[in-house]
Design an enzyme around this catalytic site. Structure first.
Site, short mmCIF file in Angstrom:
data_model
loop_
_atom_site.label_atom_id
_atom_site.label_comp_id
_atom_site.label_asym_id
_atom_site.label_seq_id
_atom_site.Cartn_x
_atom_site.Cartn_y
_atom_site.Cartn_z
N SER A 1 0.83 -1.20 0.00
CA SER A 1 0.00 0.00 0.00
C SER A 1 0.86 1.25 0.00
O SER A 1 1.97 1.25 0.54
CB SER A 1 -0.86 -0.03 1.26
N LYS B 1 1.99 -3.70 6.66
CA LYS B 1 2.39 -3.73 5.25
C LYS B 1 3.90 -3.54 5.14
O LYS B 1 4.59 -4.22 4.38
CB LYS B 1 1.67 -2.64 4.45
N TYR C 1 -1.94 -0.90 10.86
CA TYR C 1 -2.19 -1.50 9.55
C TYR C 1 -1.03 -1.19 8.61
O TYR C 1 -0.49 -2.09 7.96
CB TYR C 1 -3.51 -0.96 8.96
P1 NAD Z 1 -10.93 -7.29 1.24
O1 NAD Z 1 -11.16 -7.22 2.71
O2 NAD Z 1 -12.08 -7.13 0.33
O3 NAD Z 1 -10.18 -8.67 0.87
C1 NAD Z 1 -9.30 -9.30 1.75
C2 NAD Z 1 -9.76 -10.75 1.88
O4 NAD Z 1 -8.87 -11.42 2.77
C3 NAD Z 1 -11.17 -10.89 2.45
O5 NAD Z 1 -11.94 -11.68 1.58
C4 NAD Z 1 -10.96 -11.58 3.80
O6 NAD Z 1 -12.03 -12.45 4.13
C5 NAD Z 1 -9.64 -12.30 3.58
N1 NAD Z 1 -8.87 -12.57 4.80
C6 NAD Z 1 -8.53 -11.70 5.79
N2 NAD Z 1 -7.81 -12.34 6.73
C7 NAD Z 1 -7.69 -13.64 6.34
C8 NAD Z 1 -7.07 -14.78 6.89
N3 NAD Z 1 -6.45 -14.75 8.07
N4 NAD Z 1 -7.14 -15.95 6.21
C9 NAD Z 1 -7.80 -16.02 5.02
N5 NAD Z 1 -8.41 -14.97 4.45
C10 NAD Z 1 -8.36 -13.78 5.10
O7 NAD Z 1 -9.78 -6.21 0.92
P2 NAD Z 1 -9.29 -5.64 -0.48
O8 NAD Z 1 -9.71 -4.22 -0.55
O9 NAD Z 1 -9.62 -6.57 -1.57
O10 NAD Z 1 -7.73 -5.63 -0.21
C11 NAD Z 1 -6.90 -6.71 -0.60
C12 NAD Z 1 -5.49 -6.43 -0.14
O11 NAD Z 1 -5.05 -5.19 -0.67
C13 NAD Z 1 -5.35 -6.31 1.39
O12 NAD Z 1 -4.14 -6.91 1.78
C14 NAD Z 1 -5.30 -4.83 1.61
O13 NAD Z 1 -4.59 -4.49 2.78
C15 NAD Z 1 -4.56 -4.37 0.36
N6 NAD Z 1 -4.83 -2.97 0.03
C16 NAD Z 1 -6.12 -2.57 -0.11
C17 NAD Z 1 -6.39 -1.23 -0.38
C18 NAD Z 1 -7.82 -0.75 -0.49
O14 NAD Z 1 -8.06 0.46 -0.34
N7 NAD Z 1 -8.80 -1.59 -0.75
C19 NAD Z 1 -5.33 -0.31 -0.53
C20 NAD Z 1 -4.02 -0.77 -0.42
C21 NAD Z 1 -3.78 -2.12 -0.12
#
Ligand code: NAD
Ligand code: UDP
Length: 334
Positions: free
Chosen positions: A126, A156, A152
């Protein structure tokens, strides 16, 4: 060449859109997710779009034996690792849960990869790892890990460092760290949008809940920032562009660690986002100005030049595409 890819967090927002791109390009996809923040119906949406339903493992990354089992059966070529907790504010209240889930979960994944000889990983990092910089245009060469305002962001940063250390120990290991800016929008079929369980923290999911009447009004956090219209500016990236960035990263994986910003390079203010949404919908959104949210930076955006030069990737969709696809998603998920 078709590869067998394990997508952790693949029923989540970005993971599911990436699974669609992978399947459409002819890769074999398996998904590991514990459904903490996503719904099993997402698998049907993936099938609706691609005609293929990925094999699904409802496994928690904290279940080390379960993760290893998935790898022993899977014979994967590569992993795209999305799974994790992502709510910035919640991470301040629950730091131990965030470190355990995100960091320990990743360690279990890496150990299972080592045990089964899987040497390629793409990690969802991120822009938050940049913390506070002198310039708001973030470049991959900037130092990371300083002035991070929440656990958080530190998870990362720590995971990036763990992956760098592991790549030193195993020179055949291929790591790509993708630093996302602000992912928004949905698949143009009106599917696979950002629909978190509980009250959303992020701007677009909040706007969506106000638009469908589930929340009364949007609060714009601060209009006294040193920007043109006084509201914060961010680099919003359509989730389909972001998903395609993972395809480009997969095609260009090489031994060692590669790092790329995935953003458009253009900042947009909160007020501009709201106006674009209202224009697309043809109706005003109930909204008010509220105090600043603690920890928010006035503005930052990606310098995406490295991804363009090395991955031959750049964003193709704009804010109006985001709003069109978001409205299509709302219409299908009232
Ligand atoms: P999201 O919450 O929709 O998807 C993450 C998935 O991981 C979920 O389906 C959740 O059920 C699963 N999960 C969480 N912990 C788990 C575990 N211990 N075991 C198995 N599954 C688990 O989030 P997203 O927006 O799709 O983000 C995906 C990735 O991208 C994340 O790592 C997030 O930190 C990163 N990210 C997201 C953003 C954003 O704004 N959406 C920005 C930068 C980085
Ligand atoms: N924001 C807002 N109201 C909300 C949610 C977010 O005004 O209900 C603002 C927030 O202050 C920030 C921008 O929208 O300036 C993007 O916030 P988001 O949480 O989506 O992303 P991030 O903080 O990670 O950039």
């Amino acid at each position: 060449m078709s590869q067998r890819i394990l997508v952790t967090g693949g029923t989540g927002y970005i993971g599911s859109n990436t699974a669609v791109e992978l399947l459409s390009a002819g890769h074999e996809v398996e998904i590991l997710d514990n459904l903490y923040n996503s719904k099993i119906e997402v698998l049907d949406e993936i099938e609706q779009i691609t005609g293929k339903k990925p094999k699904f493992h409802q496994v928690d990354l904290l279940d080390e034996a379960g993760v290893t089992r998935v790898f022993k059966e899977g014979n994967f070529d590569a992993v795209i690792h999305f799974a994790g907790y992502k709510a910035v504010g919640e991470s301040v209240d629950k730091p131990l849960e965030y470190y355990e889930n995100n960091v320990t979960g990743t360690l279990h994944l890496l150990k299972a990869m080592r045990e089964t000889g899987v040497k390629k990983i793409i990690f969802s990092s991120s822009a938050t790892v940049y913390g506070v910089q002198e310039s708001p245009e973030y470049v991959e060469t900037m130092q990371t890990g300083g002035h991070l305002s929440n656990p958080y962001g530190r998870t990362k940063y720590f995971i990036e460092e763990i992956l760098k250390d592991y790549s030193v120990a195993d020179p055949e290991f291929q790591v790509c760290l993708l630093r996302y800016f602000n992912p928004v929008g949905a698949h143009p079929a009106g599917l696979l949008g950002d629909d978190p369980n509980g009250i959303p923290n992020n701007l677009m999911p909040f706007i969506m809940r106000v638009a469908n009447g589930h929340l009364p009004e949007l609060k714009i956090f601060g209009d006294d920032y040193p920007t043109e219209d006084g509201t914060c500016r961010r680099d919003y990236i359509h989730v389909v562009d972001l998903a395609k960035g993972h395809m480009a990263a997969l095609d260009h994986l090489k031994p060692g660690v590669s790092i790329y910003n995935l953003g458009s390079g253009k900042p947009t203010s909160v007020k501009e986002i709201v106006t674009a949404f209202e224009r697309a919908r043809g109706e005003e959104l109930p909204k008010s100005i509220a105090p600043r949210r603690s920890g928010d930076l006035p503005e930052f955006w990606a310098n995406p030049a490295k991804a363009k030069a090395e991955l031959n990737w750049q964003t193709e969709l704009d804010i109006d595409d985001v709003m069109r696809d978001t409205l299509a998603y709302i219409a299908k998920h009232a």
